[in-house]
Design an enzyme around this catalytic site. Structure first.
Site, PDB file in Angstrom:
ATOM      1  N   GLU A   1       0.830  -1.197   0.000  1.00 48.26           N
ATOM      2  CA  GLU A   1       0.000   0.000   0.000  1.00 48.26           C
ATOM      3  C   GLU A   1       0.870   1.255   0.000  1.00 48.26           C
ATOM      4  O   GLU A   1       1.940   1.291   0.607  1.00 48.26           O
ATOM      5  CB  GLU A   1      -0.912  -0.009   1.228  1.00 48.26           C
ATOM      6  CG  GLU A   1      -1.871  -1.196   1.172  1.00 48.26           C
ATOM      7  CD  GLU A   1      -2.977  -1.140   2.227  1.00 48.26           C
ATOM      8  OE1 GLU A   1      -4.141  -1.253   1.834  1.00 48.26           O
ATOM      9  OE2 GLU A   1      -2.675  -0.990   3.414  1.00 48.26           O
TER      10      GLU A   1
ATOM     11  N   CYS B   1       3.478   8.612   1.054  1.00 50.83           N
ATOM     12  CA  CYS B   1       4.007   7.689   2.059  1.00 50.83           C
ATOM     13  C   CYS B   1       4.278   6.359   1.357  1.00 50.83           C
ATOM     14  O   CYS B   1       3.350   5.697   0.886  1.00 50.83           O
ATOM     15  CB  CYS B   1       2.958   7.553   3.169  1.00 50.83           C
ATOM     16  SG  CYS B   1       3.455   6.439   4.471  1.00 50.83           S
TER      17      CYS B   1
ATOM     18  N   CYS C   1       6.557  -6.851   7.380  1.00 44.39           N
ATOM     19  CA  CYS C   1       7.661  -6.336   8.190  1.00 44.39           C
ATOM     20  C   CYS C   1       8.130  -7.462   9.107  1.00 44.39           C
ATOM     21  O   CYS C   1       7.315  -8.218   9.628  1.00 44.39           O
ATOM     22  CB  CYS C   1       7.187  -5.138   9.020  1.00 44.39           C
ATOM     23  SG  CYS C   1       8.549  -4.294   9.867  1.00 44.39           S
TER      24      CYS C   1
ATOM     25  N   CYS D   1       6.212  -4.590  16.116  1.00 43.04           N
ATOM     26  CA  CYS D   1       5.767  -3.554  17.055  1.00 43.04           C
ATOM     27  C   CYS D   1       4.304  -3.836  17.385  1.00 43.04           C
ATOM     28  O   CYS D   1       3.482  -4.027  16.479  1.00 43.04           O
ATOM     29  CB  CYS D   1       5.962  -2.178  16.438  1.00 43.04           C
ATOM     30  SG  CYS D   1       7.684  -1.928  15.944  1.00 43.04           S
TER      31      CYS D   1
ATOM     32  N   CYS E   1       1.223  -1.880  15.781  1.00 45.58           N
ATOM     33  CA  CYS E   1       1.263  -1.589  14.341  1.00 45.58           C
ATOM     34  C   CYS E   1       0.623  -2.714  13.547  1.00 45.58           C
ATOM     35  O   CYS E   1       0.961  -3.887  13.732  1.00 45.58           O
ATOM     36  CB  CYS E   1       2.721  -1.412  13.911  1.00 45.58           C
ATOM     37  SG  CYS E   1       2.916  -1.234  12.120  1.00 45.58           S
TER      38      CYS E   1
ATOM     39  N   CYS F   1      -1.382   6.224   9.750  1.00 41.94           N
ATOM     40  CA  CYS F   1      -0.127   5.614  10.226  1.00 41.94           C
ATOM     41  C   CYS F   1      -0.400   4.279  10.882  1.00 41.94           C
ATOM     42  O   CYS F   1      -1.252   4.171  11.765  1.00 41.94           O
ATOM     43  CB  CYS F   1       0.526   6.465  11.308  1.00 41.94           C
ATOM     44  SG  CYS F   1       1.023   8.056  10.783  1.00 41.94           S
TER      45      CYS F   1
HETATM   46  N1  SAH Z   1       9.038   0.777  10.014  1.00 39.33           N
HETATM   47  C1  SAH Z   1       9.350   2.157  10.042  1.00 39.33           C
HETATM   48  C2  SAH Z   1       8.533   2.922   9.039  1.00 39.33           C
HETATM   49  C3  SAH Z   1       7.035   2.934   9.321  1.00 39.33           C
HETATM   50  S1  SAH Z   1       6.625   4.562   9.735  1.00 39.33           S
HETATM   51  C4  SAH Z   1       9.157   2.694  11.438  1.00 39.33           C
HETATM   52  O1  SAH Z   1       8.611   1.991  12.277  1.00 39.33           O
HETATM   53  O2  SAH Z   1       9.608   3.819  11.691  1.00 39.33           O
HETATM   54  C5  SAH Z   1       5.057   4.423  10.405  1.00 39.33           C
HETATM   55  C6  SAH Z   1       4.939   5.190  11.696  1.00 39.33           C
HETATM   56  O3  SAH Z   1       3.630   4.977  12.230  1.00 39.33           O
HETATM   57  C7  SAH Z   1       5.915   4.676  12.724  1.00 39.33           C
HETATM   58  O4  SAH Z   1       6.344   5.705  13.566  1.00 39.33           O
HETATM   59  C8  SAH Z   1       5.050   3.706  13.473  1.00 39.33           C
HETATM   60  O5  SAH Z   1       5.591   3.415  14.734  1.00 39.33           O
HETATM   61  C9  SAH Z   1       3.740   4.452  13.560  1.00 39.33           C
HETATM   62  N2  SAH Z   1       2.599   3.574  13.820  1.00 39.33           N
HETATM   63  C10 SAH Z   1       2.533   2.236  13.679  1.00 39.33           C
HETATM   64  N3  SAH Z   1       1.306   1.790  14.013  1.00 39.33           N
HETATM   65  C11 SAH Z   1       0.587   2.877  14.388  1.00 39.33           C
HETATM   66  C12 SAH Z   1      -0.766   3.057  14.787  1.00 39.33           C
HETATM   67  N4  SAH Z   1      -1.598   2.042  14.872  1.00 39.33           N
HETATM   68  N5  SAH Z   1      -1.175   4.316  15.061  1.00 39.33           N
HETATM   69  C13 SAH Z   1      -0.332   5.365  14.914  1.00 39.33           C
HETATM   70  N6  SAH Z   1       0.935   5.248  14.499  1.00 39.33           N
HETATM   71  C14 SAH Z   1       1.405   4.016  14.244  1.00 39.33           C
HETATM   72 FE1  SF4 Z   2       7.526  -2.617  11.160  1.00 43.50          FE
HETATM   73 FE2  SF4 Z   2       5.299  -1.344  11.977  1.00 43.50          FE
HETATM   74 FE3  SF4 Z   2       7.359  -1.630  13.652  1.00 43.50          FE
HETATM   75 FE4  SF4 Z   2       7.572   0.072  11.596  1.00 43.50          FE
HETATM   76  S1  SF4 Z   2       6.131   0.268  13.300  1.00 43.50           S
HETATM   77  S2  SF4 Z   2       9.085  -1.444  12.270  1.00 43.50           S
HETATM   78  S3  SF4 Z   2       6.355  -1.068  10.031  1.00 43.50           S
HETATM   79  S4  SF4 Z   2       6.112  -3.308  12.781  1.00 43.50           S
END
Ligand code: SAH
Ligand code: SF4
Length: 406
Positions: free
Chosen positions: A118, A131, A138, A142, A145, A386
């Site tokens: 996406e 974006c 991944c 996390c 996420c 995000c």
């Molecule tokens: N993997 C990289 C790039 C993804 S950026 C990283 O983690 O930095 C996407 C951003 O959205 C990251 O800061 C991630 O931590 C945040 N994110 C992930 N899940 C989210 C959610 N459910 N609500 C808000 N932000 C979220």
């Molecule tokens: Fe991967 Fe989501 Fe963690 Fe970013 S925030 S490293 S996309 S699991």
């Protein structure tokens, strides 16, 4: 809203055996041309012409390359391809955010099932941000996420990362002579509204904040971003490209030195114990090491700050004490703090902090002298905000892959 697509824009399933040119550096294109028998000097000259057609004009058909003789165009078309991803769907949120599901065929192994990622476009009054995804799924997990619930399927190639930018520019009418969409999606500063050409682009900024961890696909991300910022092509300023990482410490210094883009860190917690749970890569590279790498980020200055992203999770990381500790940790780092209200997704156990809590948290951070914009969630109605991205592509077992390639 889901848009009916003009599928003539989307290449069919990749015809096998033609070499892809999108994603190659100029010297690599010249080498590929020379390998077909072209004298070296001519190959270098043609590589420059092709670059301009691919990245500046957005051409996907060799026949449109009018400064190349007809016979040469036909030969090129026989041996090479300029494929972009297929568009599986394009959705426009009620707030103008646009999300594409792109499908990529593996040109080296056309029998492997295609993968999907996406890509999201977020228009604002003064900018339009794309974006971009770096991986299918991944490998990190996390806990807040959505992408983290999908296993890593594979890294995207440089051409596939660029393919997302090229396809989005096409759909948004961002190439010379392009047509803006007229389906309600807001696009900032329409063409012809004055300003320089740069000002009238629909895509002014790129963030590597889609699916995947860009620093676990370092070489391809680096190549794609160096091509995207090349002045003779897409020509995005490196100050308008931001790479976000969950904290892959060994690649932070090379990112600044070799790519030179802006850095964002997914911080989300100020104590190792909690960060170990929210962002498990913290067990490998704890806060002290991460912040030391940030302090040493090449090019860091008050004009080139690091953005620290902090997702607001109710009763988890949103107390006054957390805010104060955040300020203490970031002392002496030129920083912006981006507070992201948690975006829910199907099956999550987390809740978003209340708006009063977020305001109070922001207040503490602001009073310490940090700009801390609260990121307005965009595109939640189409799961484009995000952390909401996920594709249905599944990882094949080794035996399944082998059976398909055999
Ligand atoms: N993997 C990289 C790039 C993804 S950026 C990283 O983690 O930095 C996407 C951003 O959205 C990251 O800061 C991630 O931590 C945040 N994110 C992930 N899940 C989210 C959610 N459910 N609500 C808000 N932000 C979220
Ligand atoms: Fe991967 Fe989501 Fe963690 Fe970013 S925030 S490293 S996309 S699991």
């Amino acid at each position: 809203m889901t848009i009916a697509l003009d599928l003539s824009l989307a290449p069919r399933a990749a015809a096998p055996a033609k070499a892809a040119l999108v994603g190659l550096t100029r010297p690599e294109i010249a080498t590929a041309l020379a390998a077909t028998g072209l004298p070296e000097r001519e190959a270098r000259m043609r590589a420059g012409q092709l670059w301009n057609w691919i990245y500046h004009h957005g051409v996907t058909d060799f026949e449109r390359m009018t400064n190349i003789q007809k016979g040469v165009r036909a030969e090129l078309a026989e041996k090479f391809q300029l494929d972009r991803p297929e568009i599986v769907s394009e959705q426009v949120s009620s707030d103008g955010t646009r999300k594409w599901l792109f499908r990529f065929h593996d040109p080296k192994n056309p029998r492997l099932p295609p993968v999907e990622v996406e890509t999201v476009y977020i228009p604002e009054s003064d900018r339009g941000t794309l974006c971009v995804s770096s991986q299918v799924g991944c490998s990190l997990t996390c806990s807040f996420c959505h992408t983290g619930t999908q296993r890593l399927v594979r890294n995207l190639a440089a051409g596939e990362i660029l393919g997302q930018i090229l396809m989005a520019r096409e759909r948004l009418g961002d190439f010379p002579g392009g047509v803006r969409p007229d389906d309600g999606g807001l696009v900032p500063a329409p063409r012809g509204s004055g300003g320089s050409e740069g000002d009238s682009r629909a895509i002014t900024n790129v963030v590597m904040m889609g699916m995947g961890e860009p620093l676990y696909n370092y070489d391809n991300v680096k190549q794609a971003l160096l091509i995207a910022s090349d002045e003779a092509g897409i020509s995005l300023s490196k100050r308008r490209i931001t790479l976000s990482t969950s904290g892959v410490v060994p690649y932070i210094e090379p990112t600044g030195r070799e790519i030179g883009v802006m850095l964002a860190i997914s911080l989300h917690a100020v104590r190792n114990e909690l960060r170990d749970m929210l962002v498990p890569i913290n067990k490998k590279y704890p806060l002290e090491e991460l912040l030391a790498a940030c302090r040493a980020y090449p090019g860091l200055s008050n004009a080139r700050r690091i953005t620290f992203e902090y997702v607001m999770l109710k009763d988890i990381n949103d107390s006054d004490a957390d805010a104060r500790e955040l300020v203490r940790l970031l002392k002496n780092i030129p920083a912006k703090i981006n507070l992201i209200p948690f975006n829910p997704w199907p099956g999550t156990n987390y809740d978003c902090s209340s708006s009063e809590r977020i305001e109070r948290f922001a207040d503490i951070v602001n009073r310490a002298g940090y700009a801390s914009p609260v990121r307005t969630p965009r595109g939640r109605d189409i799961l484009a905000a995000c952390g909401q991205l996920r594709s249905e592509t599944e990882r094949l077992r080794k035996s399944e892959r082998e059976a398909l390639i055999a």
